[in-house]
Design an enzyme around this catalytic site. Structure first.
Site, short mmCIF file in Angstrom:
data_model
loop_
_atom_site.label_atom_id
_atom_site.label_comp_id
_atom_site.label_asym_id
_atom_site.label_seq_id
_atom_site.Cartn_x
_atom_site.Cartn_y
_atom_site.Cartn_z
N TYR A 227 2.25 1.10 -1.85
CA TYR A 227 0.88 0.87 -2.33
C TYR A 227 0.73 -0.54 -2.93
CZ TYR A 227 -3.45 1.92 -4.95
OH TYR A 227 -4.73 1.92 -5.47
N SER B 2 -6.16 -3.35 -6.39
CA SER B 2 -5.67 -2.54 -7.52
C SER B 2 -4.88 -3.44 -8.46
CB SER B 2 -4.75 -1.44 -6.99
OG SER B 2 -4.01 -0.86 -8.04
P1 NAP Z 1 -10.22 8.89 -3.96
O1 NAP Z 1 -11.03 9.57 -4.98
O2 NAP Z 1 -8.99 9.53 -3.45
O3 NAP Z 1 -11.17 8.51 -2.71
C1 NAP Z 1 -10.64 7.84 -1.62
C2 NAP Z 1 -11.73 7.57 -0.61
O4 NAP Z 1 -11.13 6.89 0.50
C3 NAP Z 1 -12.35 8.84 -0.08
O5 NAP Z 1 -13.73 8.66 0.05
C4 NAP Z 1 -11.70 9.01 1.29
O6 NAP Z 1 -12.56 9.60 2.25
C5 NAP Z 1 -11.50 7.56 1.69
N1 NAP Z 1 -10.45 7.42 2.70
C6 NAP Z 1 -9.14 7.73 2.62
N2 NAP Z 1 -8.53 7.48 3.78
C7 NAP Z 1 -9.49 7.00 4.62
C8 NAP Z 1 -9.47 6.56 5.97
N3 NAP Z 1 -8.34 6.55 6.68
N4 NAP Z 1 -10.62 6.12 6.52
C9 NAP Z 1 -11.78 6.13 5.81
N5 NAP Z 1 -11.85 6.54 4.53
C10 NAP Z 1 -10.71 6.97 3.95
O7 NAP Z 1 -9.76 7.46 -4.46
P2 NAP Z 1 -10.44 6.42 -5.49
O8 NAP Z 1 -9.69 6.51 -6.74
O9 NAP Z 1 -11.91 6.54 -5.48
O10 NAP Z 1 -9.98 5.07 -4.78
C11 NAP Z 1 -10.87 4.22 -4.10
C12 NAP Z 1 -10.19 2.87 -3.92
O11 NAP Z 1 -9.86 2.35 -5.20
C13 NAP Z 1 -8.88 2.96 -3.14
O12 NAP Z 1 -8.73 1.85 -2.31
C14 NAP Z 1 -7.84 2.93 -4.24
O13 NAP Z 1 -6.61 2.46 -3.80
C15 NAP Z 1 -8.49 2.02 -5.24
N6 NAP Z 1 -7.99 2.16 -6.61
C16 NAP Z 1 -8.16 3.32 -7.31
C17 NAP Z 1 -7.66 3.42 -8.61
C18 NAP Z 1 -7.82 4.65 -9.47
O14 NAP Z 1 -7.26 4.69 -10.58
N7 NAP Z 1 -8.55 5.66 -9.04
C19 NAP Z 1 -6.96 2.33 -9.16
C20 NAP Z 1 -6.80 1.18 -8.42
C21 NAP Z 1 -7.34 1.10 -7.14
P3 NAP Z 1 -12.39 11.10 2.78
O15 NAP Z 1 -12.16 11.99 1.60
O16 NAP Z 1 -13.71 11.33 3.47
O17 NAP Z 1 -11.26 11.11 3.75
#
Ligand code: NAP
Length: 250
Positions: free
Chosen positions: A157, A144
Site C-alpha cells: 500500500y 495517503s
Molecule cells: P473504503 O471505505 O473501503 O471505500 C473504498 C472505495 O473504493 C469504495 O467506494 C469501493 O467501491 C472503491 N473501490 C475499491 N476497489 C475498486 C475498484 N477496483 N474499482 C473501482 N472502485 C473501487 O475506503 P476509504 O477509506 O473511503 O478510502 C478511499 C481512498 O482513500 C482510498 O484510495 C484509500 O486508500 C484512501 N485513504 C483512506 C484512508 C482512511 O483512513 N480511510 C487513509 C488514507 C488514504 P465498491 O465498494 O463499489 O467496490
C-alpha cells in the site's frame, strides 16, 4: 466566498463509500454534476446518487473496476455520452491488503498496485484526453500519509500510494502547460470501512500519535478535494497535501 461548481462535470472513482462518497456529495453540493463510479457496492452507489438528486443535483452511477483497461474505457464512453466532457477527476478508488513483507502474497502486492496506482493511471490518461482540447481540468489523486511515513504491514500500500504521489508530480509537469492541474491529498486515519479493522486493532496507539487526538471524518478530506477542484486552487499543481490532524508531522 462560496465555491461554485455549477456547470462542471466531475467523476469520482470509488464514489460508493467512505471518502469517495463524501467527495461526490460535496462536489454535488457545490453544483457539479457527478458521475459516481463503483465496483462492488451498487446499492451504496445508488444511495449516493439518490442523495445528490434529492438535494437537487445531477448524478449518475457507473460500475467499473478501475484496474481493468476495458472497464475504464466503458466508463469514459458512458461519461462522454451522458455528460459530453469532464472538468474534475477524483482518483479515490483504493484498497488495502495488509501483511508483513515476509508473508505478503504476490497477488496482494499486485492487486493493491493495480487498483491504487494503475487505476489512477488509466483514468488520468482518459481524463487528460478529454480535458486537453479545452485546456482546463483538475485531477485530484487520493494518496495517503502512507506515501510519506512507513506503516508496518503496508509495503504494498505504501509503495502504491508513494507511487501515486510521484505520479501526481510527473503528470503535473506534463499537463501544466495544457491548463490541467494535478494534485494529491494524503489522508491520515479517517473513519471509514477501510480503516475500521486497524482502528479496532490499534486505535488507541494511533490516537496517541495524532496531535488532534481524534480520527478524521471523510468530509474533512472531501473539503480539501473541493478546494482543489475549485477556482480557489488556481495556481497550485503537483502538490501532495496531508489532511491528517498532524499525524504525518508528529
Ligand atoms: P473504503 O471505505 O473501503 O471505500 C473504498 C472505495 O473504493 C469504495 O467506494 C469501493 O467501491 C472503491 N473501490 C475499491 N476497489 C475498486 C475498484 N477496483 N474499482 C473501482 N472502485 C473501487 O475506503 P476509504 O477509506 O473511503 O478510502 C478511499 C481512498 O482513500 C482510498 O484510495 C484509500 O486508500 C484512501 N485513504 C483512506 C484512508 C482512511 O483512513 N480511510 C487513509 C488514507 C488514504 P465498491 O465498494 O463499489 O467496490
Amino acid at each position: 466566498m462560496k465555491i461554485d461548481l455549477a456547470g462542471k462535470i466531475a467523476l469520482v472513482t470509488g464514489g460508493s463509500r467512505g471518502i469517495g462518497r463524501a467527495c461526490s456529495i460535496l462536489l454535488a453540493r457545490a453544483g457539479a454534476a457527478v458521475l459516481v463510479n463503483y465496483n462492488r457496492s451498487r446499492e451504496k452507489a445508488e444511495e449516493v446518487m439518490n442523495e445528490i438528486r434529492e438535494l437537487g443535483g445531477e448524478a449518475e452511477i457507473f460500475k467499473a473496476d478501475v484496474s481493468v483497461p476495458e472497464e475504464v474505457e466503458e466508463l469514459f464512453e458512458f461519461l462522454k455520452k451522458r455528460f459530453g466532457t469532464l472538468d474534475i477527476l477524483v482518483n479515490n478508488a483504493g484498497i488495502i491488503r495488509d501483511n508483513l513483507l515476509l508473508t505478503m502474497k504476490i497477488s496482494d502486492w499486485d492487486r493493491v498496485h493495480d487498483v491504487d496506482l494503475k487505476g489512477a493511471f488509466l483514468t488520468s490518461k482518459s481524463a487528460a484526453e478529454m480535458m486537453l482540447p479545452r485546456r482546463s481540468g483538475k485531477i485530484i489523486n487520493v494518496s495517503s500519509v502512507a506515501a510519506v511515513a512507513g506503516g508496518r504491514g503496508q509495503t504494498n500500500y505504501a509503495s502504491a500510494k508513494g507511487g501515486l504521489a510521484s505520479f501526481t508530480r510527473a503528470c503535473a509537469v506534463e499537463l501544466g502547460a495544457k491548463g490541467i492541474q494535478v494534485n494529491a491529498v494524503l489522508p491520515g486515519m479517517i473513519s471509514t470501512d477501510m480503516s475500521s479493522r486497524t482502528v479496532r486493532r490499534a486505535g488507541e496507539l494511533i490516537l496517541k500519535r495524532i496531535p488532534f487526538e481524534r480520527f478524521g471524518d471523510p468530509m474533512e478530506v472531501a473539503s480539501l478535494v473541493l478546494f482543489l477542484a475549485s477556482d480557489l486552487s488556481g495556481y497550485i499543481t503537483g502538490q501532495t497535501i496531508a489532511v491528517d490532524g498532524g499525524l504525518s508531522i508528529s
